[in-house]
Design a protein around this motif. Sequence first.
Motif, PDB file in Angstrom:
ATOM      1  N   LEU A 130       3.153  -1.512  -3.415  1.00 31.98           N
ATOM      2  CA  LEU A 130       2.829  -2.553  -4.619  1.00 31.98           C
ATOM      3  C   LEU A 130       3.532  -1.926  -5.806  1.00 31.98           C
ATOM      4  O   LEU A 130       2.999  -2.886  -6.511  1.00 31.98           O
ATOM      5  N   GLY A 131       3.027  -0.879  -6.478  1.00 30.05           N
ATOM      6  CA  GLY A 131       2.700  -0.944  -7.492  1.00 30.05           C
ATOM      7  C   GLY A 131       3.712  -0.686  -8.629  1.00 30.05           C
ATOM      8  O   GLY A 131       4.396  -1.164  -7.595  1.00 30.05           O
ATOM      9  N   PRO A 132       3.862  -1.052  -9.497  1.00 30.15           N
ATOM     10  CA  PRO A 132       4.847  -1.171 -10.437  1.00 30.15           C
ATOM     11  C   PRO A 132       5.464   0.580  -9.987  1.00 30.15           C
ATOM     12  O   PRO A 132       5.414   1.295  -9.726  1.00 30.15           O
ATOM     13  N   VAL A 133       7.765  -0.462 -10.488  1.00 34.67           N
ATOM     14  CA  VAL A 133       7.955   1.388 -10.173  1.00 34.67           C
ATOM     15  C   VAL A 133       9.774   1.184 -11.190  1.00 34.67           C
ATOM     16  O   VAL A 133       9.693  -0.121 -11.464  1.00 34.67           O
ATOM     17  N   ALA A 134      10.368   2.204 -10.850  1.00 32.83           N
ATOM     18  CA  ALA A 134      11.032   1.922 -12.487  1.00 32.83           C
ATOM     19  C   ALA A 134      12.665   2.278 -11.039  1.00 32.83           C
ATOM     20  O   ALA A 134      12.055   2.977 -10.963  1.00 32.83           O
ATOM     21  N   TRP A 135      13.281   2.100 -12.138  1.00 37.26           N
ATOM     22  CA  TRP A 135      14.810   1.828 -11.443  1.00 37.26           C
ATOM     23  C   TRP A 135      14.905   3.299 -11.611  1.00 37.26           C
ATOM     24  O   TRP A 135      14.641   3.875 -12.775  1.00 37.26           O
ATOM     25  N   ARG A 136      15.309   4.364 -10.660  1.00 44.36           N
ATOM     26  CA  ARG A 136      16.174   5.101 -10.260  1.00 44.36           C
ATOM     27  C   ARG A 136      17.436   5.725 -10.797  1.00 44.36           C
ATOM     28  O   ARG A 136      17.788   6.034 -11.676  1.00 44.36           O
ATOM     29  N   ALA A 137      18.444   4.268 -11.042  1.00 50.55           N
ATOM     30  CA  ALA A 137      19.605   4.551 -11.346  1.00 50.55           C
ATOM     31  C   ALA A 137      19.306   4.700 -12.846  1.00 50.55           C
ATOM     32  O   ALA A 137      20.563   4.700 -13.657  1.00 50.55           O
ATOM     33  N   GLY A 138      18.537   4.122 -13.544  1.00 52.28           N
ATOM     34  CA  GLY A 138      18.638   3.501 -15.411  1.00 52.28           C
ATOM     35  C   GLY A 138      18.051   2.380 -15.229  1.00 52.28           C
ATOM     36  O   GLY A 138      17.733   1.754 -14.300  1.00 52.28           O
ATOM     37  N   PRO A 139      19.023   1.308 -16.368  1.00 54.79           N
ATOM     38  CA  PRO A 139      18.271   0.218 -17.200  1.00 54.79           C
ATOM     39  C   PRO A 139      19.438  -0.795 -15.898  1.00 54.79           C
ATOM     40  O   PRO A 139      20.117  -0.391 -15.324  1.00 54.79           O
ATOM     41  N   VAL A 140      18.532  -1.393 -15.167  1.00 54.57           N
ATOM     42  CA  VAL A 140      19.217  -2.394 -14.077  1.00 54.57           C
ATOM     43  C   VAL A 140      18.943  -3.633 -14.361  1.00 54.57           C
ATOM     44  O   VAL A 140      18.033  -3.826 -14.688  1.00 54.57           O
ATOM     45  N   GLU A 141      19.761  -4.424 -14.190  1.00 56.66           N
ATOM     46  CA  GLU A 141      20.033  -5.680 -14.791  1.00 56.66           C
ATOM     47  C   GLU A 141      20.020  -6.869 -13.383  1.00 56.66           C
ATOM     48  O   GLU A 141      20.370  -6.618 -12.206  1.00 56.66           O
ATOM     49  N   VAL A 142      18.841  -8.096 -13.321  1.00 58.10           N
ATOM     50  CA  VAL A 142      18.523  -8.361 -12.387  1.00 58.10           C
ATOM     51  C   VAL A 142      19.459  -9.731 -12.243  1.00 58.10           C
ATOM     52  O   VAL A 142      18.994 -10.080 -12.962  1.00 58.10           O
ATOM     53  N   VAL A 143      20.252 -10.083 -11.158  1.00 62.03           N
ATOM     54  CA  VAL A 143      20.420 -11.404 -11.239  1.00 62.03           C
ATOM     55  C   VAL A 143      20.233 -12.273  -9.794  1.00 62.03           C
ATOM     56  O   VAL A 143      20.563 -11.841  -8.866  1.00 62.03           O
ATOM     57  N   PRO A 144      19.325 -13.378  -9.974  1.00 65.62           N
ATOM     58  CA  PRO A 144      18.281 -14.289 -11.023  1.00 65.62           C
ATOM     59  C   PRO A 144      17.452 -13.769 -11.273  1.00 65.62           C
ATOM     60  O   PRO A 144      17.230 -12.598 -10.852  1.00 65.62           O
ATOM     61  N   SER A 145      17.090 -13.704 -12.823  1.00 60.85           N
ATOM     62  CA  SER A 145      16.388 -12.882 -13.508  1.00 60.85           C
ATOM     63  C   SER A 145      14.908 -13.554 -13.341  1.00 60.85           C
ATOM     64  O   SER A 145      14.234 -13.094 -14.342  1.00 60.85           O
ATOM     65  N   ARG A 146      14.570 -14.428 -12.998  1.00 64.17           N
ATOM     66  CA  ARG A 146      13.682 -15.207 -12.877  1.00 64.17           C
ATOM     67  C   ARG A 146      12.818 -14.918 -11.745  1.00 64.17           C
ATOM     68  O   ARG A 146      12.976 -14.304 -11.061  1.00 64.17           O
ATOM     69  N   PRO A 147      11.266 -14.546 -11.915  1.00 63.20           N
ATOM     70  CA  PRO A 147      10.316 -14.019 -10.749  1.00 63.20           C
ATOM     71  C   PRO A 147      10.769 -14.939  -9.399  1.00 63.20           C
ATOM     72  O   PRO A 147      10.709 -15.842  -9.075  1.00 63.20           O
ATOM     73  N   VAL A 148      10.548 -13.943  -8.352  1.00 63.40           N
ATOM     74  CA  VAL A 148       9.753 -14.066  -7.389  1.00 63.40           C
ATOM     75  C   VAL A 148       8.956 -14.947  -6.096  1.00 63.40           C
ATOM     76  O   VAL A 148       8.584 -13.755  -6.378  1.00 63.40           O
ATOM     77  N   LEU A 149       9.193 -16.122  -6.238  1.00 67.08           N
ATOM     78  CA  LEU A 149       7.926 -16.643  -5.275  1.00 67.08           C
ATOM     79  C   LEU A 149       7.803 -15.872  -3.684  1.00 67.08           C
ATOM     80  O   LEU A 149       8.652 -16.287  -2.631  1.00 67.08           O
ATOM     81  N   LEU A 150       6.366 -14.548  -3.254  1.00 67.04           N
ATOM     82  CA  LEU A 150       7.288 -14.825  -1.603  1.00 67.04           C
ATOM     83  C   LEU A 150       6.472 -15.337  -0.492  1.00 67.04           C
ATOM     84  O   LEU A 150       4.411 -15.336  -1.196  1.00 67.04           O
TER      85      LEU A 150
END
Length: 171
Positions: free
Chosen positions: A118-138
């Motif tokens: 669960l630690g921070p992860v960098a995208w391998r593909a490069g800059p990635v756009e996430v939609v929706p951009s808001r946080p997801v609560l589990l």
Amino acid sequence: MNLAPLHAPAPRAWRRPRGFSLIELMVVMVIVGIATAAISLSVAPDPARELRRDARELARRLAAAQNEVRVDGRVIAWEADADGYRFSRGTWRPQPGSTIPTVTTLGALDRFERDDVLGPVAWRAGPVEVVPSRPVLLTAEPMGAPWQLALRHADATVVIVRDPSGAYLLR
């Protein structure tokens, strides 16, 4: 009496040519060039493949975070930016008039800085756009409303869908 050596060199017309002709060298160079081009094309990274790999990894980590929430009872939020994503555990509540969660004053966030899953992860593909951009609560709810995240990089898009049973699927 003839004193000529027994192994005298053959006349020049009977000698075999040594080395390669120019045509043979050109054929070999063309074959090497085609092989090199084929190898370099197969080695070049495919942004869509890396994005799918990122999406599979994210789905696996979201499932692990969901299991952690069920064991611990505290909500975990997932949030992303163009460079990567991170999980945070804490006490969350919705901000009045907004769907974006905010942290209550009940304690500090656990950002899983030293956690392998669960630690921070960098995208391998490069800059990635996430939609929706808001946080997801589990949350610890076993059944929940389905939702989806779209990951976009260059011309590629991969969608992660969470169905009502809590399973994560890629499309």
